[in-house]
Scaffold this motif. Structure first.
Motif, mmCIF file in Angstrom:
data_model
loop_
_atom_site.group_PDB
_atom_site.id
_atom_site.type_symbol
_atom_site.label_atom_id
_atom_site.label_comp_id
_atom_site.label_asym_id
_atom_site.label_seq_id
_atom_site.Cartn_x
_atom_site.Cartn_y
_atom_site.Cartn_z
ATOM 1 N N GLU A 100 -38.483 -87.125 -54.559
ATOM 2 C CA GLU A 100 -37.812 -88.400 -54.790
ATOM 3 C C GLU A 100 -38.393 -89.422 -53.822
ATOM 4 O OE1 GLU A 100 -33.608 -87.886 -54.333
ATOM 5 O OE2 GLU A 100 -33.413 -86.887 -56.270
ATOM 6 N N THR A 102 -38.347 -93.807 -52.890
ATOM 7 C CA THR A 102 -37.763 -95.120 -53.151
ATOM 8 C C THR A 102 -38.898 -96.050 -53.565
ATOM 9 O OG1 THR A 102 -36.054 -94.726 -51.509
ATOM 10 C CG2 THR A 102 -36.430 -97.017 -52.155
ATOM 11 N N TRP A 103 -38.791 -96.593 -54.777
ATOM 12 C CA TRP A 103 -39.853 -97.480 -55.281
ATOM 13 C C TRP A 103 -39.259 -98.578 -56.136
ATOM 14 C CZ3 TRP A 103 -44.521 -97.812 -53.441
ATOM 15 C CH2 TRP A 103 -45.427 -98.629 -54.091
ATOM 16 N N ARG A 106 -37.871 -100.295 -50.119
ATOM 17 C CA ARG A 106 -36.658 -101.025 -49.713
ATOM 18 C C ARG A 106 -35.844 -101.561 -50.894
ATOM 19 N NH1 ARG A 106 -40.782 -102.264 -46.630
ATOM 20 N NH2 ARG A 106 -41.165 -104.336 -47.471
ATOM 21 N N GLY A 108 -34.014 -99.614 -52.926
ATOM 22 C CA GLY A 108 -32.858 -98.771 -53.193
ATOM 23 C C GLY A 108 -33.000 -97.974 -54.479
ATOM 24 N N ARG A 109 -34.018 -98.259 -55.254
ATOM 25 C CA ARG A 109 -34.264 -97.552 -56.518
ATOM 26 C C ARG A 109 -35.035 -96.267 -56.218
ATOM 27 N NH1 ARG A 109 -38.789 -98.633 -60.224
ATOM 28 N NH2 ARG A 109 -38.432 -97.276 -61.990
ATOM 29 N N VAL A 110 -34.514 -95.133 -56.635
ATOM 30 C CA VAL A 110 -35.149 -93.845 -56.384
ATOM 31 C C VAL A 110 -35.775 -93.334 -57.679
ATOM 32 C CG1 VAL A 110 -34.766 -91.447 -55.679
ATOM 33 C CG2 VAL A 110 -33.563 -93.303 -54.503
#
Length: 148
Positions: A100, A102-103, A106, A108-110
């Motif tokens: 997983e 975060t993209w 920063r 917050g979307r994983v």
């Protein structure tokens, strides 16, 4: 040399220094060979081809991390066959390990991505250009074993 391209959106358009030998952490009670075989299956999605593994050595990164690399010679008829571990899209192989991330950063979307997204056979010259800097000496170590 079979090299694996690092998966995920950060590495998607990178080629030089974005490849690695299939690798991972040694679990408690595991030998280097057991870990290498397990990690290969997790990252590449197929078992290590038959044959004895040869330890090429321990390679220390500038970060302080040390990677022990093992190799084996595969028969030429394996390359291009149904059992070939090389694959242009490892996300299509069942059982390939994912991570997983975060993209965008920063956000917050994983997103879930394969740990490595493809595996390709390269000659020595190409491998030197593609490998992460800390693994470039692996090419010479492999050549030394093969040229014995």
């Amino acid at each position: 040399m079979l090299l694996a391209h690092t998966g995920g959106p950060f590495w998607a358009r990178k080629d030089a220094r974005a490849w690695s030998v299939p690798k991972g952490l040694v679990e408690p009670g595991e030998s280097h060979e057991e870990a290498a075989r397990r990690e290969f299956v997790e990252e590449i999605g197929v078992p290590v081809p038959a044959g004895p593994l040869v330890e090429l050595g321990a390679f220390r990164y500038t970060s302080g991390k040390t990677v022990v690399v093992l190799a084996l010679e595969v028969p030429a008829e394996l390359v291009g066959s149904a059992a070939d571990p090389a694959c242009e899209d490892l996300a299509q192989r069942p059982g390939v390990s994912t991570v997983e991330v975060t993209w965008p950063p920063r956000s917050g979307r994983v997103v879930v991505v394969p740990e490595v997204d493809r595996a390709v056979w390269w000659g020595y010259a190409e491998a030197r250009e593609k490998l992460v800097a800390g693994q470039v000496p692996v090419v010479d170590a492999l050549a030394a074993v093969i040229d014995r």
